[in-house]
Scaffold this motif. Structure first.
Motif, PDB file in Angstrom:
ATOM      1  N   GLY A   3       0.783  -1.230   0.000  1.00 37.82           N
ATOM      2  CA  GLY A   3       0.000   0.000   0.000  1.00 37.82           C
ATOM      3  C   GLY A   3       0.816   1.283   0.000  1.00 37.82           C
ATOM      4  N   LEU A   4       2.084   1.215  -0.420  1.00 36.68           N
ATOM      5  CA  LEU A   4       2.919   2.408  -0.442  1.00 36.68           C
ATOM      6  C   LEU A   4       2.831   3.112  -1.793  1.00 36.68           C
ATOM      7  N   SER A   5       2.870   4.411  -1.747  1.00 37.33           N
ATOM      8  CA  SER A   5       2.874   5.210  -2.967  1.00 37.33           C
ATOM      9  C   SER A   5       4.259   5.784  -3.180  1.00 37.33           C
ATOM     10  N   PHE A  32       9.985   5.443  -0.704  1.00 38.78           N
ATOM     11  CA  PHE A  32       9.548   4.439  -1.663  1.00 38.78           C
ATOM     12  C   PHE A  32       9.675   4.978  -3.081  1.00 38.78           C
ATOM     13  N   GLY A  33      10.285   4.157  -3.937  1.00 38.66           N
ATOM     14  CA  GLY A  33      10.445   4.552  -5.335  1.00 38.66           C
ATOM     15  C   GLY A  33      11.710   5.345  -5.601  1.00 38.66           C
ATOM     16  N   SER A  34      12.545   5.552  -4.573  1.00 41.64           N
ATOM     17  CA  SER A  34      13.786   6.312  -4.761  1.00 41.64           C
ATOM     18  C   SER A  34      14.958   5.359  -4.908  1.00 41.64           C
ATOM     19  N   ALA A  35      16.056   5.882  -5.425  1.00 45.33           N
ATOM     20  CA  ALA A  35      17.291   5.093  -5.545  1.00 45.33           C
ATOM     21  C   ALA A  35      17.952   5.012  -4.178  1.00 45.33           C
TER      22      ALA A  35
END
Length: 135
Positions: A3-5, A32-35
């Motif tokens: 459930g992370l954006s 979340f979604g970062s390098a």
């Protein structure tokens, strides 16, 4: 964890048991979604700086540099590309004022996960975990 954006930050820490004693790590943050955060990663409060650098096509040099104090010893714990954990006593380099160890068998694209155990003021401490990818 679900459930992370993208862009959502997660703050976390760990408590673990070693030789019958309980220890807490420092706090960590991941977006979340970062390098992954590149090394070197200085630790706030004047503790130490650590890094991993490529020293050849299949080598990586770990460094650990206390800030304003002297370590009695430093041990690097690392895995390469999900392999078995290595635990190696690092060597103090008085020319650079830091602890160093060069590992072989680290090829371009390999992920290296690592941490340190060090002695400060007669007590032994473990750092959090770090990750580095050989360029």
């Amino acid at each position: 964890m679900g459930g992370l954006s993208s862009g959502q930050a997660i703050n976390y820490s760990f408590t673990y048991q070693k030789n019958g004693l309980q220890y807490d790590t420092g706090s960590y943050s991941y977006t979340f979604g970062s390098a992954p955060t590149p090394t070197p990663t200085p630790i706030p409060n004047g503790g130490f700086a650590q890094a991993v650098n490529s020293t050849g096509s299949n080598q990586a040099q770990f460094t650990f540099q206390p800030s304003g104090w002297t370590a009695g010893y430093v041990i690097v714990h690392y895995t390469v590309a999900g392999g078995g954990q290595q635990n190696v006593n690092m060597t103090y380099n008085s020319g650079t004022s830091r602890w160093e160890y060069t590992a072989s068998g680290v090829n371009p694209g390999n992920t290296v996960n690592y941490s340190f155990t060090y002695q400060k003021g007669g007590l032994q401490y473990d750092t959090g975990s770090y990750s580095w990818v050989h360029p």
